[in-house]
Design a protein around this motif. Structure first.
Motif, PDB file in Angstrom:
ATOM      1  N   GLN A 137      -7.228  -5.946  -1.368  1.00 37.17           N
ATOM      2  CA  GLN A 137      -6.567  -7.207  -1.043  1.00 37.17           C
ATOM      3  C   GLN A 137      -7.199  -8.364  -1.819  1.00 37.17           C
ATOM      4  O   GLN A 137      -6.506  -9.317  -2.195  1.00 37.17           O
ATOM      5  CB  GLN A 137      -6.639  -7.473   0.464  1.00 37.17           C
ATOM      6  N   GLY A 138      -8.478  -8.272  -2.075  1.00 38.64           N
ATOM      7  CA  GLY A 138      -9.125  -9.287  -2.891  1.00 38.64           C
ATOM      8  C   GLY A 138      -8.540  -9.351  -4.292  1.00 38.64           C
ATOM      9  O   GLY A 138      -8.326 -10.437  -4.846  1.00 38.64           O
ATOM     10  N   ASP A 139      -8.251  -8.178  -4.863  1.00 36.70           N
ATOM     11  CA  ASP A 139      -7.614  -8.139  -6.176  1.00 36.70           C
ATOM     12  C   ASP A 139      -6.228  -8.773  -6.122  1.00 36.70           C
ATOM     13  O   ASP A 139      -5.828  -9.495  -7.041  1.00 36.70           O
ATOM     14  CB  ASP A 139      -7.486  -6.697  -6.667  1.00 36.70           C
ATOM     15  N   TYR A 140      -5.500  -8.501  -5.046  1.00 32.30           N
ATOM     16  CA  TYR A 140      -4.166  -9.082  -4.905  1.00 32.30           C
ATOM     17  C   TYR A 140      -4.248 -10.601  -4.810  1.00 32.30           C
ATOM     18  O   TYR A 140      -3.474 -11.320  -5.443  1.00 32.30           O
ATOM     19  CB  TYR A 140      -3.487  -8.508  -3.656  1.00 32.30           C
ATOM     20  N   ILE A 141      -5.180 -11.093  -4.020  1.00 29.20           N
ATOM     21  CA  ILE A 141      -5.343 -12.540  -3.866  1.00 29.20           C
ATOM     22  C   ILE A 141      -5.620 -13.189  -5.217  1.00 29.20           C
ATOM     23  O   ILE A 141      -5.054 -14.237  -5.546  1.00 29.20           O
ATOM     24  CB  ILE A 141      -6.458 -12.834  -2.847  1.00 29.20           C
ATOM     25  N   GLU A 142      -6.462 -12.564  -6.017  1.00 32.55           N
ATOM     26  CA  GLU A 142      -6.753 -13.106  -7.348  1.00 32.55           C
ATOM     27  C   GLU A 142      -5.517 -13.061  -8.237  1.00 32.55           C
ATOM     28  O   GLU A 142      -5.264 -13.988  -9.020  1.00 32.55           O
ATOM     29  CB  GLU A 142      -7.903 -12.340  -7.989  1.00 32.55           C
ATOM     30  N   ALA A 143      -4.730 -11.989  -8.126  1.00 31.71           N
ATOM     31  CA  ALA A 143      -3.531 -11.864  -8.952  1.00 31.71           C
ATOM     32  C   ALA A 143      -2.499 -12.927  -8.613  1.00 31.71           C
ATOM     33  O   ALA A 143      -1.756 -13.393  -9.484  1.00 31.71           O
ATOM     34  CB  ALA A 143      -2.924 -10.469  -8.785  1.00 31.71           C
ATOM     35  N   VAL A 144      -2.458 -13.337  -7.355  1.00 33.73           N
ATOM     36  CA  VAL A 144      -1.491 -14.346  -6.922  1.00 33.73           C
ATOM     37  C   VAL A 144      -1.919 -15.745  -7.341  1.00 33.73           C
ATOM     38  O   VAL A 144      -1.072 -16.613  -7.610  1.00 33.73           O
ATOM     39  CB  VAL A 144      -1.299 -14.274  -5.396  1.00 33.73           C
ATOM     40  N   GLY A 147       0.812  -1.209   0.000  1.00 32.45           N
ATOM     41  CA  GLY A 147       0.000   0.000   0.000  1.00 32.45           C
ATOM     42  C   GLY A 147       0.844   1.256   0.000  1.00 32.45           C
ATOM     43  O   GLY A 147       0.533   2.238  -0.687  1.00 32.45           O
ATOM     44  N   LEU A 148       1.928   1.227   0.757  1.00 34.81           N
ATOM     45  CA  LEU A 148       2.836   2.373   0.804  1.00 34.81           C
ATOM     46  C   LEU A 148       3.492   2.596  -0.552  1.00 34.81           C
ATOM     47  O   LEU A 148       3.614   3.734  -1.024  1.00 34.81           O
ATOM     48  CB  LEU A 148       3.891   2.127   1.881  1.00 34.81           C
ATOM     49  N   LEU A 149       3.896   1.501  -1.201  1.00 35.69           N
ATOM     50  CA  LEU A 149       4.528   1.618  -2.516  1.00 35.69           C
ATOM     51  C   LEU A 149       3.532   2.111  -3.556  1.00 35.69           C
ATOM     52  O   LEU A 149       3.871   2.936  -4.418  1.00 35.69           O
ATOM     53  CB  LEU A 149       5.108   0.270  -2.931  1.00 35.69           C
ATOM     54  N   ALA A 150       2.302   1.624  -3.498  1.00 34.37           N
ATOM     55  CA  ALA A 150       1.282   2.061  -4.452  1.00 34.37           C
ATOM     56  C   ALA A 150       0.985   3.548  -4.308  1.00 34.37           C
ATOM     57  O   ALA A 150       0.584   4.207  -5.270  1.00 34.37           O
ATOM     58  CB  ALA A 150       0.011   1.242  -4.269  1.00 34.37           C
ATOM     59  N   ALA A 151       1.210   4.077  -3.088  1.00 36.76           N
ATOM     60  CA  ALA A 151       0.982   5.503  -2.845  1.00 36.76           C
ATOM     61  C   ALA A 151       2.148   6.366  -3.306  1.00 36.76           C
ATOM     62  O   ALA A 151       2.083   7.597  -3.216  1.00 36.76           O
ATOM     63  CB  ALA A 151       0.712   5.736  -1.359  1.00 36.76           C
ATOM     64  N   GLY A 211      -1.142  -2.409  -9.342  1.00 38.73           N
ATOM     65  CA  GLY A 211      -2.389  -2.749 -10.015  1.00 38.73           C
ATOM     66  C   GLY A 211      -3.565  -3.047  -9.106  1.00 38.73           C
ATOM     67  O   GLY A 211      -4.663  -2.493  -9.288  1.00 38.73           O
ATOM     68  N   PRO A 212      -3.420  -3.922  -8.111  1.00 40.94           N
ATOM     69  CA  PRO A 212      -4.570  -4.295  -7.274  1.00 40.94           C
ATOM     70  C   PRO A 212      -5.148  -3.107  -6.519  1.00 40.94           C
ATOM     71  O   PRO A 212      -4.403  -2.322  -5.911  1.00 40.94           O
ATOM     72  CB  PRO A 212      -3.961  -5.329  -6.306  1.00 40.94           C
ATOM     73  N   GLU A 213      -6.455  -2.987  -6.535  1.00 43.86           N
ATOM     74  CA  GLU A 213      -7.118  -1.917  -5.797  1.00 43.86           C
ATOM     75  C   GLU A 213      -7.604  -2.370  -4.427  1.00 43.86           C
ATOM     76  O   GLU A 213      -8.086  -1.553  -3.641  1.00 43.86           O
ATOM     77  CB  GLU A 213      -8.285  -1.371  -6.616  1.00 43.86           C
ATOM     78  N   ALA A 252       6.647  -5.864 -14.757  1.00 44.77           N
ATOM     79  CA  ALA A 252       5.313  -6.450 -14.884  1.00 44.77           C
ATOM     80  C   ALA A 252       4.837  -7.002 -13.546  1.00 44.77           C
ATOM     81  O   ALA A 252       3.645  -6.903 -13.214  1.00 44.77           O
ATOM     82  CB  ALA A 252       5.331  -7.554 -15.943  1.00 44.77           C
ATOM     83  N   TYR A 253       5.752  -7.578 -12.777  1.00 45.28           N
ATOM     84  CA  TYR A 253       5.407  -8.091 -11.448  1.00 45.28           C
ATOM     85  C   TYR A 253       4.911  -6.951 -10.553  1.00 45.28           C
ATOM     86  O   TYR A 253       3.888  -7.086  -9.864  1.00 45.28           O
ATOM     87  CB  TYR A 253       6.630  -8.762 -10.817  1.00 45.28           C
ATOM     88  N   ILE A 254       5.625  -5.836 -10.551  1.00 47.07           N
ATOM     89  CA  ILE A 254       5.227  -4.704  -9.710  1.00 47.07           C
ATOM     90  C   ILE A 254       3.866  -4.175 -10.137  1.00 47.07           C
ATOM     91  O   ILE A 254       3.004  -3.857  -9.307  1.00 47.07           O
ATOM     92  CB  ILE A 254       6.308  -3.611  -9.757  1.00 47.07           C
ATOM     93  N   ALA A 255       3.630  -4.114 -11.443  1.00 46.87           N
ATOM     94  CA  ALA A 255       2.333  -3.649 -11.922  1.00 46.87           C
ATOM     95  C   ALA A 255       1.215  -4.611 -11.537  1.00 46.87           C
ATOM     96  O   ALA A 255       0.107  -4.187 -11.176  1.00 46.87           O
ATOM     97  CB  ALA A 255       2.373  -3.474 -13.445  1.00 46.87           C
TER      98      ALA A 255
END
Length: 286
Positions: free
Chosen positions: A263-270, A24-28, A259-261, A251-254
């Motif tokens: 935690q649910g998005d992150y879980i799906e991405a993983v 979250g800090l990095l996305a900010a 990219g994920p908005e 691409a990994y960072i994106a």
């Protein structure tokens, strides 16, 4: 007065790292950070460096344990990040000085070590009792500390259900602000029924947020095991970037950081719920 860009991260190596908070800090768009940690750190620090958020590192060990941290290595070699030569005792001593509200913590176990030549946090002092020359470290008081625990109530009483708690407790006492992620928020009655299991009491915690799998890809025992395959795949991308091909790492960072908005998005991405179910089963059976 300019705010100190100091961040401290809890957990140890591949256990209980506050990775979701870091993402979250990095996305900010954080940058220029001076980062402290428990004496052993790895994936999250390397990810922060890959994202360009770190200026200086005050951590004795930055490693993936079974291999080097590629982005940490690349950035230090290139002079993009300053990695200070420290030992575990200096970091623990500095946090102790801050937690106890004293101007320094004496350290007398480093005599004969070349760490003394390069450690920026140590000073030589005269012992007021023996007159002998010893060393001391001043308070390490991070502006913000991120922690991850398995449980907390809504007031921020943290419950670490695994054994790696000492460093987190010390950081919480030493810091100006503590933000904690937990795998689940439990009812207050759970805490009141057995208050002895509170590892960090709420008066040290400024904010707590429920983030399922918030330590991934590090472990949060007994809830889920570390995701070694994910960490190894990430490290492979970092090695490629160090060799000149950063496309995979970008691409990994994106995909996993910017990219994920949610935690649910992150879980799906993983890999989705089935992937995390395997990590939960491994923790139960391991």
């Amino acid at each position: 007065m300019e705010e100190r860009p100091e961040l401290c991260l809890g957990g140890l190596f591949k256990q209980g790292r506050p990775v979701a908070l870091v993402r979250g800090l990095l996305a900010a768009g954080a940058d220029g950070l001076h980062v402290y940690s428990s004496p052993g750190a790895g994936y999250d620090i390397d990810l922060m460096i890959a994202a360009g958020a770190v200026a200086q590192v005050f951590i004795p060990g930055v490693t993936l344990e079974n291999r080097l941290c590629p982005n940490f290595r690349r950035a230090v070699e290139a002079g993009q990040v300053t990695a200070h030569a420290l030992d575990a005792l200096t970091v623990v001593g500095g946090l102790m000085a801050s937690a106890h509200g004293v101007p320094f913590q004496p350290i007398d176990a480093l005599r004969g070590s070349d760490v003394l030549k390069h450690n920026p946090l140590l000073r030589e002092i005269d012992c007021p009792f023996s007159g002998r020359h010893i060393h001391a470290v001043g308070p390490i008081r991070p502006r913000v500390t991120f922690l991850h625990a398995q449980e907390a109530d809504r007031w921020g009483n943290l419950r670490h259900l695994s054994t790696m708690v000492y460093a987190d407790q010390l950081m919480a006492r030493a810091s100006d602000m503590v933000i904690a992620s937990v795998d689940r928020i439990v009812p207050e009655e759970v805490v009141l029924d057995d208050p002895s299991r509170v590892t960090v009491p709420s008066h040290y915690v400024d904010a707590v947020v429920e983030v399922p799998f918030g330590a991934h890809p590090t472990a949060s025992f007994p809830n889920y095991a570390m995701d070694e395959e994910h960490i190894d795949a990430y490290a492979d991308l970092g090695d490629a970037a160090r060799a000149g091909d950063a496309a995979g790492l970008n691409a990994y960072i994106a995909r996993h950081v910017t990219g994920p908005e949610s935690q649910g998005d992150y879980i799906e991405a993983v890999g989705g719920s089935a992937h995390f179910a395997r990590l939960e089963a491994e923790a139960r059976n391991g």
